[in-house]
Design an enzyme around this catalytic site. Structure first.
Site, mmCIF file in Angstrom:
data_model
loop_
_atom_site.group_PDB
_atom_site.id
_atom_site.type_symbol
_atom_site.label_atom_id
_atom_site.label_comp_id
_atom_site.label_asym_id
_atom_site.label_seq_id
_atom_site.Cartn_x
_atom_site.Cartn_y
_atom_site.Cartn_z
ATOM 1 N N GLY A 59 0.763 -1.244 0.000
ATOM 2 C CA GLY A 59 0.000 0.000 0.000
ATOM 3 C C GLY A 59 0.789 1.286 0.000
ATOM 4 N N SER A 60 1.760 1.400 -0.847
ATOM 5 C CA SER A 60 2.504 2.654 -0.940
ATOM 6 C C SER A 60 1.765 3.579 -1.919
ATOM 7 C CB SER A 60 3.920 2.350 -1.433
ATOM 8 O OG SER A 60 4.825 3.178 -0.789
ATOM 9 N N HIS A 61 0.746 4.265 -1.426
ATOM 10 C CA HIS A 61 -0.085 5.122 -2.279
ATOM 11 C C HIS A 61 -0.977 5.994 -1.411
ATOM 12 C CE1 HIS A 61 -3.215 2.318 -1.237
ATOM 13 N NE2 HIS A 61 -2.535 1.323 -1.762
ATOM 14 N N ALA A 62 -1.723 6.870 -2.053
ATOM 15 C CA ALA A 62 -2.738 7.670 -1.346
ATOM 16 C C ALA A 62 -4.065 7.466 -2.077
ATOM 17 C CB ALA A 62 -2.350 9.140 -1.367
ATOM 18 N N ARG A 107 0.225 6.494 2.337
ATOM 19 C CA ARG A 107 0.349 5.512 3.424
ATOM 20 C C ARG A 107 0.937 4.190 2.936
ATOM 21 N NH1 ARG A 107 -2.522 1.031 2.218
ATOM 22 N NH2 ARG A 107 -4.764 1.157 2.085
#
Ligand code: TYD
Length: 147
Positions: A59-62, A107
């Protein structure tokens, strides 16, 4: 003359650690949350992350619009939040403590323990268009919101 203070953009202010009810029972404890109770949005979707190999991140994103609530139902992991400026880390390791994350926060989940189970509830149905996967694009969007 009173100076007009521009409120600094601080999306982190919206992040909340939420302690869920814990019904202690010698047969085993029980916790719960209900739609719009305990957590500040209507739940549209539930998903979970499990069997994470050691050292992996998720989940390396917004998200543009979706709000989420994340809880470590089992084991532990770290939730790292970034508002384009500051970064905060939350260690989740209790099945009755979760974190509410508003939209527009970068996040990632990392440092998963063996057999950890991350439960995530979201305010929207799955929509790949709601993802911001590029950190520079995220910063540009945040800068637009700040103005
Ligand atoms: P994704 O959210 O991209 O995971 P991560 O950010 O941790 O890499 O989801 C991975 C894949 O799972 C993606 O291809 C879409 C699918 N997916 C769904 O179909 N529904 C969902 O609710 C979620 C969260 C993911």
């Amino acid at each position: 003359m009173v100076p007009i203070l521009k409120k600094q953009y601080n999306k982190m202010e919206g992040v909340k650690i939420i302690q869920l009810p814990k019904i202690i029972d010698k047969r085993g404890n029980l916790s719960f949350f209900e739609n719009s109770n305990q957590i500040p949005f209507d739940i549209k979707r539930t998903y979970w992350i499990y069997d994470v190999p050691g050292g992996e991140q998720r989940g390396s994103h917004a998200f543009k619009k979706s709000h989420e609530f994340i809880i470590a139902l089992s084991g532990s992991f770290d939730l790292v939040l970034n508002d384009g400026n500051i970064e905060e880390k939350y260690s989740l390791n209790r099945s009755y403590n979760g974190v509410y994350i508003p939209n527009l926060l970068w996040r990632r989940l990392e440092n998963f323990s063996t057999n950890s189970l991350a439960l995530i509830v979201s305010s929207i149905s799955y929509d790949h268009n709601d993802y911001i996967r590029d950190y520079e694009e995220f910063k540009t969007i945040i800068d637009g919101v700040k103005k």
